[in-house]
Enzyme design. Structure first.
Site, PDB file in Angstrom:
ATOM      1  N   GLY B 296       8.236   6.856  -8.520  1.00  0.00           N
ATOM      2  CA  GLY B 296       6.850   6.610  -8.042  1.00  0.00           C
ATOM      3  C   GLY B 296       6.838   7.110  -6.723  1.00  0.00           C
ATOM      4  O   GLY B 296       7.768   7.987  -5.927  1.00  0.00           O
ATOM      5  N   SER B 297       6.220   6.246  -5.721  1.00  0.00           N
ATOM      6  CA  SER B 297       6.028   6.573  -4.236  1.00  0.00           C
ATOM      7  C   SER B 297       7.336   6.846  -3.437  1.00  0.00           C
ATOM      8  O   SER B 297       7.442   7.307  -2.186  1.00  0.00           O
ATOM      9  CB  SER B 297       5.296   5.656  -3.616  1.00  0.00           C
ATOM     10  OG  SER B 297       4.059   5.695  -3.955  1.00  0.00           O
ATOM     11  N   THR B 298       8.633   6.213  -4.008  1.00  0.00           N
ATOM     12  CA  THR B 298       9.724   5.912  -3.263  1.00  0.00           C
ATOM     13  C   THR B 298      10.014   7.520  -2.991  1.00  0.00           C
ATOM     14  O   THR B 298      11.129   7.653  -2.401  1.00  0.00           O
ATOM     15  CB  THR B 298      10.685   5.029  -3.874  1.00  0.00           C
ATOM     16  OG1 THR B 298      10.491   5.372  -5.222  1.00  0.00           O
ATOM     17  CG2 THR B 298      10.409   3.519  -3.627  1.00  0.00           C
TER      18      THR B 298
END
Lengths: 90, 575
Positions: B296-298
Site C-alpha cells: 500500500g501507501s508505504t
C-alpha cells in the site's frame, strides 16, 4: 666377559624397572589429566546453566515489571527532563 | 655316588646315542615352540590382538556441545545444557507396585502408562522419558531399579522464550536445528562429535589415550545483531497493539542504518520454544521474512523519489488531483481527502493515490520496475534465513497502465516487511542500500547507490512532513527526536480480489531525521475497528523508536517538549 654380561644384565634390569615406573607415572598423570578435562567440561556446563539463569532473571520484561510495579519507577515527563551539554557536565 | 665319581673321573663312557636323543628332543621342542610362536605372532595376530583389545581397549564417544547464541551484548539467547533421558530394558525390569508408583510419579505419567511402555518384552530398548530435569533423573537413579538406565543428552533452552522464538527457531530432540537461525547456522553451531580409542583399567578408569579416531569439535558460538532489550520492548509493544486492535497478527523489524544490522525482529502470535507441545502453523510463521503482503501507501515514497530523479518535478511542483478520483479502464482510484491540486510533498503527506498514480504514469514503466528491482523487491534477501520470501514483482512488459498506476501506491506488488524496511534505507543513508545481516558486524563503508543524495534528502523531508499534524501519521512523532515515515492502509488480498473489510495497517519510519540511525517497520494484520496505519501501526513505531533511541544513546535533535495532539481525522487514507 662374564663381568660385562653381569653389568649389562644389571643395566637391563634397571631399564626395565625404569620403564615400568615411567609407564605407571604416565598413566597416573593421564588419569589426572582426564579428571581435569572432566572438571573443565563440568565447569563449562555450569557456566552455561549460570548464563541461562542470569539471562532468565535479567529478562528485560521482568526488570521492567519490577521497576514499574515494586519500585514505582517511570520514565520522566518531557517537561521534567533537562539535557546537559558536554560543557555543562564538567 | 660310586657311579657318579666314576663318571666324573671319565672312567665310564656313556653311549653317545643317549646324548643325541636328548639333543634331538630339545631341538624338536624348540622347533615346536618356534612354529607355534610364528603361528601366533604372524598368522593369528589380528584375532589375538582383537581379543586383547576387547579386554582393556575401548572406543569412547567424545560429545560436542552445540554453540550458544547470544545477543550483541553477550546476553544468552539459546544455551544447550545436559539433561538425562531415562530408558529401560523391559525384560529386565522388576518393579514392586510401590516402586512403579514412585517411578511413574517422577516421570510425570500414570502407573498405567508406565506399564504400557514396559509391556513390550520383545523390545530391548524403550525410552521412558527423554530430557528430564537433573533433579528428577537423580531421584530416579537413587531408586536403583533394575533394568532402568539413564543416558546423557543435550537440550536447548531459550531464556527469552516467545520474545525471540521466530528469530532463533528451535532444535529437535537430538539438538539439531529445525527452524530459524538454529537451522540457518546448523553447520557452525552444531559442532562435530568425535571418538577416541583408550585403554581402561580394571576399575574402568581411562589410563591411556591410544589414538584419536576423530577429534571432537564444539560448535562455535553465534553473536547476533539483535539487542535483547530492544527485542523485548518490540515484542511487548507489538503484542499489546495486536491485542488492543484485536488483530490477527503483527510483525515488526528494527534496523540499524549504519551497519545494516537487524536490531529487533518480532512476530505475534508467538510460541514458547521451550515447550512446543501444541504448535500451530500460524504461530510458527515468521511474518517479517516469510510472509508477503501488498504494502500500500508505504511504497509511495519510492514513486516520488523516481519522479524527482527524472528531473520532471520538484517537491513544490503542483499535481492536479481534482476531483479526488481517476478512472482507468473501469477501475477508479480514489483519495480519502480529495483536493483540487497538491504539491508533490503534499501527495506524500496526504497520501494521495491519484497524485501518486499520475506521477507514476508520467514515467516509463521500465524506470519504475528498475527502481523496485534495485531496491530488492522480487528478490530473496541475502539474509541466510530459511524460507525468506522473494516477493512478487512482475516483469514490466506485462504491466497495463492501470497496474503501473496502482503499483505507484503499493498494489499489484507484494513484498515482505523485511524487504520494505530495507528499501527505506535509501532515505536514511542518503541514497545507499546496505546489505542486511542478523549477525553482529561492523559498519559498512559504502552501500550500493540507488538514488542521488539530493533526492534521498528531499524525500526524507517529505516523510517528515507526513508525520506532522497535517499528514497521515502524526502519532508516529516522539518527544526529543525528529522522525520521518509513511503510513500504509492496504486492503487485504483474498481469493484473487480485495476484501472490503480486511486491512493491513503498516508504518515504516526512520529517526532521527538529522542523522538517521534506526529504521522501524510495523505491520498489523486485520485490525478490527480502527484500521488506519496512522492510528494502529504508527503508535507502535513511536513507542519503540523512543525507547530504542534512548537505549542507543542517540543525541536529541528536537526540543524536549510535549507534542500537540493530532486531529482524529488526519490518519485516514485508503491505501
Amino acid at each position: 666377559m662374564a663381568k660385562l654380561n653381569l653389568l649389562l644384565l644389571a643395566v637391563l634390569v634397571a631399564c626395565a624397572l625404569g620403564l615400568v615406573t615411567s609407564q605407571h607415572k604416565a598413566r597416573k598423570l593421564f588419569s589426572a589429566l582426564e579428571r581435569e578435562h572432566d572438571h573443565g567440561r563440568e565447569l563449562d556446563i555450569e557456566y552455561g546453566r549460570l548464563q541461562l539463569e542470569a539471562s532468565t532473571w535479567g529478562q528485560h520484561s521482568r526488570v521492567a515489571r519490577i521497576a514499574a510495579g515494586t519500585l514505582g519507577l517511570r520514565v520522566p515527563d518531557a517537561r521534567r527532563v533537562r539535557l546537559l551539554g558536554r560543557d555543562d557536565a564538567q | 655316588m660310586t657311579a657318579g665319581s666314576i663318571a666324573a673321573r671319565g672312567l665310564v663312557r656313556l653311549p653317545v646315542w643317549r646324548a643325541r636323543i636328548v639333543l634331538v628332543g630339545l631341538i624338536a621342542a624348540f622347533g615346536g615352540l618356534t612354529v607355534r610362536a610364528v603361528y601366533l605372532q604372524a598368522l593369528r595376530t589380528d584375532f589375538l590382538q582383537e581379543k586383547g583389545d576387547a579386554r582393556y581397549s575401548r572406543v569412547l564417544e567424545v560429545p560436542a556441545t552445540r554453540g550458544r547464541i547470544t545477543d550483541r551484548h553477550g546476553e544468552a539467547l539459546a544455551v544447550s545444557t545436559p539433561v538425562k533421558s531415562i530408558w529401560a530394558i523391559p525384560s529386565d525390569v522388576r518393579l514392586k507396585p510401590a516402586q512403579a508408583k514412585t517411578l511413574a510419579r517422577l516421570l510425570g505419567m500414570t502407573a498405567r502408562e508406565l506399564h504400557r511402555k514396559l509391556a513390550e518384552p520383545e523390545r530391548d530398548f524403550v525410552y521412558l522419558k527423554r530430557q528430564l530435569a537433573p533433579e528428577t533423573s537423580e531421584a530416579i537413579a537413587r531408586l536403583g531399579l533394575p533394568g532402568i538406565y539413564e543416558q546423557r543428552e543435550y537440550r536447548r533452552y531459550y531464556p527469552a522464550g516467545e520474545v525471540t522464538a521466530h528469530l532463533l527457531g528451535f532444535t529437535d530432540v537430538e539438538d539439531v536445528g529445525q527452524e530459524g537461525l538454529e537451522l540457518a547456522y546448523e553447520q557452525s553451531l552444531g559442532g562435530r562429535r568425535g571418538s577416541r580409542r583408550v585403554l581402561k583399567d580394571r576399575l574402568g578408569h581411562v589410563v591411556e589415550d591410544v589414538q584419536s579416531i576423530r577429534a571432537a569439535q564444539d560448535g562455535t558460538d553465534l553473536t547476533l545483531s539483535i539487542d535483547s532489550k530492544i527485542q523485548s520492548l518490540a515484542f511487548a509493544a507489538l503484542k499489546s497493539a495486536v491485542e488492543r486492535h484485536r488483530a490477527k497478527a503483527g510483525a515488526l523489524v528494527a534496523l540499524d542504518v549504519q551497519t545494516g544490522e537487524v536490531l529487533a525482529l518480532a512476530n505475534v502470535p508467538s510460541y514458547n520454544p521451550n515447550n512446543r507441545a501444541r504448535l500451530s502453523g500460524a504461530e510458527l510463521r515468521n511474518r517479517v521474512i516469510t510472509d508477503l503482503f501488498e504494502p500500500g501507501s508505504t511504497l509511495k515514497p519510492f514513486t516520488i523519489a523516481l519522479a524527482l530523479e527524472s528531473g520532471k518535478v520538484t517537491p513544490q511542483t503542483m499535481v492536479a488531483t481534482d476531483p479526488g478520483r481517476m478512472t482507468l479502464a473501469h477501475y477508479t482510484i480514489r483519495d480519502v481527502h480529495p483536493a483540487a491540486a497538491l504539491s508533490v510533498t503534499q501527495v506524500l503527506q496526504k497520501s494521495s493515490n491519484v497524485g501518486a498514480a499520475k506521477l507514476a504514469l508520467a514515467m516509463p514503466r521500465e524506470a519504475l520496475w528498475d527502481l523496485y528491482d534495485r531496491l530488492g523487491f522480487g528478490r530473496v534477501p541475502q539474509l541466510g534465513f530459511p524460507g525468506a520470501a522473494a516477493g512478487r514483482l512482475r516483469p514490466y512488459r506485462s504491466w497495463r497502465p492501470i497496474e503501473q498506476a496502482t503499483m505507484a501506491y503499493g498494489h499489484g506488488i507484494s513484498v515482505s516487511l523485511m524487504q520494505l524496511a530495507r528499501a527505506y534505507m535509501v532515505f536514511a543513508t542518503d541514497g545507499e542500500l546496505v546489505p542486511l545481516t542478523l549477525v553482529k558486524s561492523e559498519p559498512v563503508a559504502h552501500g550500493e547507490r540507488i538514488i542521488s543524495v539530493d533526492t534521498a534528502r528531499a524525500v526524507r523531508a517529505m516523510l517528515e512532513s507526513a508525520v506532522q499534524p497535517g499528514g497521515t501519521g502524526p502519532r508516529a512523532r516522539i518527544v526529543g527526536w525528529r522522525v520521518a515515515g509513511k503510513t500504509g492502509t492496504a486492503h487485504k488480498q483474498e481469493n484473487g480480489g480485495y476484501a472490503a473489510d480486511k486491512y493491513i495497517a503498516s508504518f515504516v519510519g526512520l529517526a532521527p531525521v538529522s542523522a538517521p540511525r534506526v529504521i522501524i517497520a510495523v505491520m498489523i494484520d486485520e485490525p478490527v475497528g480502527d484500521y488506519y496505519g496512522g492510528s494502529v501501526a504508527a503508535p507502535v513505531f513511536a513507542e519503540l523508536m523512543q525507547a530504542t533511541l534512548r537505549l542507543l544513546g542517540v543525541p536529541h535533535d528536537a526540543p524536549l517538549e510535549p507534542l500537540e495532539p493530532p486531529s482524529s481525522d488526519a490518519s485516514r487514507e485508503s491505501t
